[in-house]
Design a protein around this motif. Sequence first.
Motif: not given
Length: 400
Positions: A101, A104, A114, A117, A121
């Motif tokens: 994160v 990134w 988010s 993401k 992840t």
Amino acid sequence: MKSNKNYSLNSFSAHFVGILFIFIITFYTAINISNSDLSHHADWSQQLSIRHLLSFMQDYVSYPLWHILTKFCYKILNFSLGNAAAFSTAVFNCFIYCCIVYVWNFFTVSPVASPIKAFWTCCLLMVGPLYAPWFSEYYYLGQGSGNTWHNPTNIAVKGFSILCFTLIVRLIESPEKIKENIRKYILLSMLLLCSVLAKPSFLQGIIPGLGMYFIISGLIKRKKEVISNYCLIAACFIPSVALLLYQFIVSFFVNTAIHGGGQIGIEFGRVLKNWSPNLLISFLLAFAFPLFILAIDFKNLMKKTHIQLVICYEFCAWVEGAFLYENGRREFDGNWLWGSYLSMFAVWILFFFHYFNIISDERQRPLKKLICLYGGGILLFSHLTAGIFYWYTITHGGQI
């Protein structure tokens, strides 16, 4: 101001859920895997004493970072040994999540929400090689995998390898800012040392890979500030290389009755061919998604520093794993393969980021975006499905 607070709260909530998910599945996996590297390392951690750390490194394992945390949980927090080992492994896997994160935005051009993401992840920590049971009964051996669940020290080093690789790239890209980057050089040196304390596999691959990149790039650029920058980056490796040499001596020449060490042999495919009928097919199964992204945007990708470096890194790590083996009872343990598993994870992260760059770039040709979106998406889903199947299999008593 209110919208910023809401964004921060949503971001925190999304990543909290992501970290919690990774912690739970890692803890569950560690508890349910038996007769693996994890159980052996857990037994060794019982013998650890900070006052006699060097003796532990000589007699049991020369990279004690995971064992220190496990012993702390076992001795100070009064966890059972199994729970302490599972907790430590889960913590380090969550650290990997945080590192992905964190880096990134260094490698992507468009902002990502988010929750998206966090979701991807988690997916990156689950993907594996494509599974073809008619080709080989072994899943990760032979093909290799950036996500292996049974080796806690490999999990412990992955987060540090991500941070070190990213920091090296940022230093390479700013040769004119040597004075301003002094703190970054120091930080890199410290992170490299931590990586060796976790497991030496990252340095085994990145040192020859970085050396290969420096030679090729130096011959092309031939600028004084570039060469000076390369020398400073190389100097950052001195403390960790000193520790690596100590680990090498301990593993192969000290207490060989315990470590099973001996001479290092060189023979192409001697270890890999025990698990793979065809090394080229195994390579394609492991890298189908990154190779697709490379093929679809080869010209642009090869201009990027991080792609050039990761290709050098992967090449050298794979060659090491393909050619080197250990004489004695550890001959077919595949210990030289761990460096290639770490480099594979770096390849996956960077090409996944570029996948997002292509599909989110409005300047890309519509046909190219469409091919990348669906072709890459299908391959990505296939890798993820295979990785989840592998995770499910090993947590239910199946073959590792």
